[in-house]
Write a protein that holds these residues in place. Structure first.
Motif: not given
Ligand SMILES: Cc1cc2nc3c(=O)[nH]c(=O)nc-3n(C[C@H](O)[C@H](O)[C@H](O)COP(=O)(O)OP(=O)(O)OC[C@H]3O[C@@H](n4cnc5c(N)ncnc54)[C@H](O)[C@@H]3O)c2cc1C
Length: 440
Positions: A270, A276-279, A281-282
């Protein structure tokens, strides 16, 4: 048959259905409880590579006509298995006389099967056995040893032996073996499917789409590509026939069961992604495809084109998780198989094959117990001892491959590539490389 127990299987996936087929065929009472009601509940898009161990398990567990249907409806996994660099320079090619398996015997060969077709094959003839829309919540053991399963719809079922085949997030495992853990490897893969149209076949070099390719750039990431080619299969495309489309095909290309395609999967840690991981995933499917394209910006134009031309709807983000090996537990009449106990990274393509092997072994042992040929707990104990051994060996192997794929060790990668070039000149070593890939 002196069977005085009924087997309850939680999860109608690859392993659970294969077990049910074998038990049903042998006359052992079995019921499968599956949470999904329809196929579109789950991602069905990518093909599954069945290796010789998986083939042997399917051959043993399925009724003879169904095994033949499986063979007839498979796609071709392609010819030579190649290792290439990111400029498509060949490092090693393992020709199809090695990859096809001994004597081209389908029971000892490699197959490429669509997940939908595999599910159609494995659930055929089980209408009295397979109960859909049954989301398992928990079980209770009574003083007489029977086990009562509780489902989300308020119903219950009482069985003598309970098998958790409910996949990587198994609720059976969580209740039975709370110490068994899964961890996030930090690796993220982006995968997609490029339809193998005549235009694509003529535009891309044949070596790119005619067999599996493992792309090894200098370090930090990797890409795997594999065809699922139905052009020569004996497929019947009649609606609702095995190998054909059903109503789920209307949901989009992930559920289309009849189109040949080239599947690709780019993987990196990652930290190698510019977000970022959240970005990550989004991102929607288009964003994921574009990101994969940017990650391989300096690679061969044919590889960039393969990603650029991939339909957005077929692109998926795969966070890579793995189970942590556990010590053997005290055997009871509750047990587990497949991803429910030894979920692994997809990097060796052996998770489903290992689940099928579990089903084959557990079926053999439960059938022997039902026939009074061996004691029930000893039969389950023997299954668990062997399954823990080969199952977690597969977990370790697939994790090692995953870590090697995304390794930042430039020197180690260079040495590996140099070794592949040497192996390319020595045919017996090629066979060994192929066997070491988990293909024996
Ligand atoms: C992208 C990708 C590619 C892969 N490619 C390959 C490959 O080429 N070859 C290979 O060998 N492996 C491959 N794998 C791994 C393989 O898909 C799995 O290892 C395999 O499906 C495990 O089978 P299983 O029966 O244990 O679990 P599953 O097939 O996941 O089945 C579990 C079933 O349990 C059901 N369930 C879950 N919870 C409940 C509940 N509470 N109540 C009732 N039912 C429930 C689910 O709906 C599901 O039907 C791949 C995996 C991924 C992610």
């Amino acid at each position: 048959m002196s069977s005085n127990f009924r087997v309850g299987v939680i999860g109608g996936g690859t392993g659970g259905l294969c077990l049910a087929q074998a038990l049903h065929q042998a006359g052992v009472p079995v019921a499968v409880y599956e949470r999904s009601g329809v196929r579109t509940d789950r991602l069905q898009g990518y093909r599954v590579h069945i290796n010789p161990k998986g083939s042997r398990a399917l051959h043993e567990c399925l009724p003879r006509e169904l095994w033949q249907t499986f063979v007839d409806t498979c796609g071709s996994p392609g010819g030579a298995f190649r290792f290439v660099d990111e400029r498509l320079g060949e490092l090693l090619s393992i020709e199809d006389d090695v990859t096809a398996g001994p004597d081209h015997d389908p029971t000892r060969s490699h197959h490429s099967v669509s997940r939908i077709t595999l599910h159609q094959v494995l659930s055929a003839g089980l209408s009295d056995v397979l109960h859909l829309d049954k989301e398992f919540e928990r079980y209770e053991r009574a003083a007489d040893g029977t086990i009562t399963c509780h489902f989300g719809d308020g119903t219950t079922a009482t069985v003598g032996v309970l098998v958790g085949a409910d996949g990587a997030n198994s609720r059976v495992r969580r209740q039975y073996l709370p110490e068994a853990r899964r961890i996030d490897t930090g690796i993220r893969a982006i995968a997609g499917k490029l339809p193998l149209t005549d235009e694509v076949r003529s535009r891309l070099p044949e070596a790119v789409w005619s067999g599996p390719n493992n792309v090894l750039p200098p370090s930090g990431c990797g890409m795997f590509m594999a065809p699922h080619d139905l052009s020569e299969s004996l497929l019947s495309t009649a609606a609702n026939a095995i190998g054909g489309n059903d109503a789920s095909a209307a949901e989009g290309p992930h559920f289309d069961n009849t189109t040949s395609y080239l599947m690709w999967s780019y993987a990196a840690n990652n930290s190698k992604y510019p977000c970022t991981d959240d970005e990550l995933s989004a991102l929607d499917t288009r964003g994921l495809r574009e990101l994969a394209g940017r990650q391989i910006a300096g690679w061969h134009p044919d590889l960039r084109r393969m990603v650029a031309d991939t339909p957005d709807e077929t692109v998926t983000l795969l966070p890579i998780r793995t189970s942590v090996p556990v010590k053997q537990w005290e055997t009871t009449t509750v047990t587990v198989l497949g991803d429910a106990i030894h979920s692994m990274t997809p990097f060796r393509g052996i998770g489903a094959n290992t689940a099928l092997r579990d089903a084959q072994l557990l079926a053999r042992n439960l059938i022997a117990a039902a026939r009074g040929e061996r004691e029930l707990l000893a039969a389950i104990r023997d299954y668990e001892t062997r399954m823990i051994d080969y199952g977690f060996a597969a977990v370790r192997l697939s994790l090692r491959t995953a870590r090697q794929t995304v390794s930042n060790n430039w020197f180690g990668r260079s040495m590996f590539k140099a070794a592949l070039r040497v192996f390319a000149m020595v045919p017996p070593l090629k066979r060994k490389v192929f066997a070491d890939l988990g293909n024996d």
